[in-house]
Scaffold this active site. Sequence first.
Site, short mmCIF file in Angstrom:
data_model
loop_
_atom_site.label_atom_id
_atom_site.label_comp_id
_atom_site.label_asym_id
_atom_site.label_seq_id
_atom_site.Cartn_x
_atom_site.Cartn_y
_atom_site.Cartn_z
N ASP A 35 27.19 -6.07 7.12
CA ASP A 35 28.37 -6.46 7.66
C ASP A 35 28.27 -7.84 8.53
OD1 ASP A 35 31.15 -7.03 8.65
OD2 ASP A 35 31.48 -4.85 9.01
N ARG A 89 30.57 -9.83 9.54
CA ARG A 89 31.73 -10.43 10.00
C ARG A 89 31.75 -10.67 11.62
NH1 ARG A 89 35.95 -6.28 7.36
NH2 ARG A 89 34.04 -4.89 8.13
#
Length: 223
Positions: A139, A141
């Site tokens: 991930d 982000r």
Amino acid sequence: MTNTSANGARRKHPVSGGPIVKLPTAFGEFVAQAWIDEETGHEHLAVSSPEPPADGVAPLVRLHSECLTGDVFGSYRCDCGEQLAYALALIREEGGTLLYLRGQEGRGIGLANKIKAYALQEAGFDTVEANEQLGLPVDARCYNAAAQILAEMGLTRIRLLSNNPDKQNRLAQAGVHVVEMVPTEVPSRAENLRYLQTKKERMAHRLTLDVEAVLPRIQSDGD
């Protein structure tokens, strides 16, 4: 990743907002405002209910990562498009904002890499393993811009529409107080059951998963 200065003070992430306009949709009337992350150049969109929540109730907020395949083409490989629709309907009913975060395709790895990860998933890897096989983060982000946009909009105390506790933790680090996590689980499908199981088991997403309802469809497809 916390955006702090050398003395430990939290820095404002550079964002700029545009005009607020009406946005009529299939889910009802909204107002929309585009925001630019001055650090990355990414353009985000805040879609808000024109009516505030009931007195004393924190507004609903959905941080929705861009997903071309799910949001636009209605792909059943993920639950993104259906979560988007669910969140917009609930925000219109109860009051709040959906932040559509661009530049976050495939949990931040980009569209082309997401399709490469899909190919690895078809070869037997789960969504976490596929990213790792590509040498990419599970991930990637960042929510600093999202947190700053919420602060600029006066949304520092919210009910977060998400199944992902990591979003709550990241927002808390950026100064946004999440008073409640509101689930956005939509019915699972044969096509995305393994993907959702991986998110639950390996990424700590708060999902119940009605496996018993999905298994007969999987078995039927295999006959």
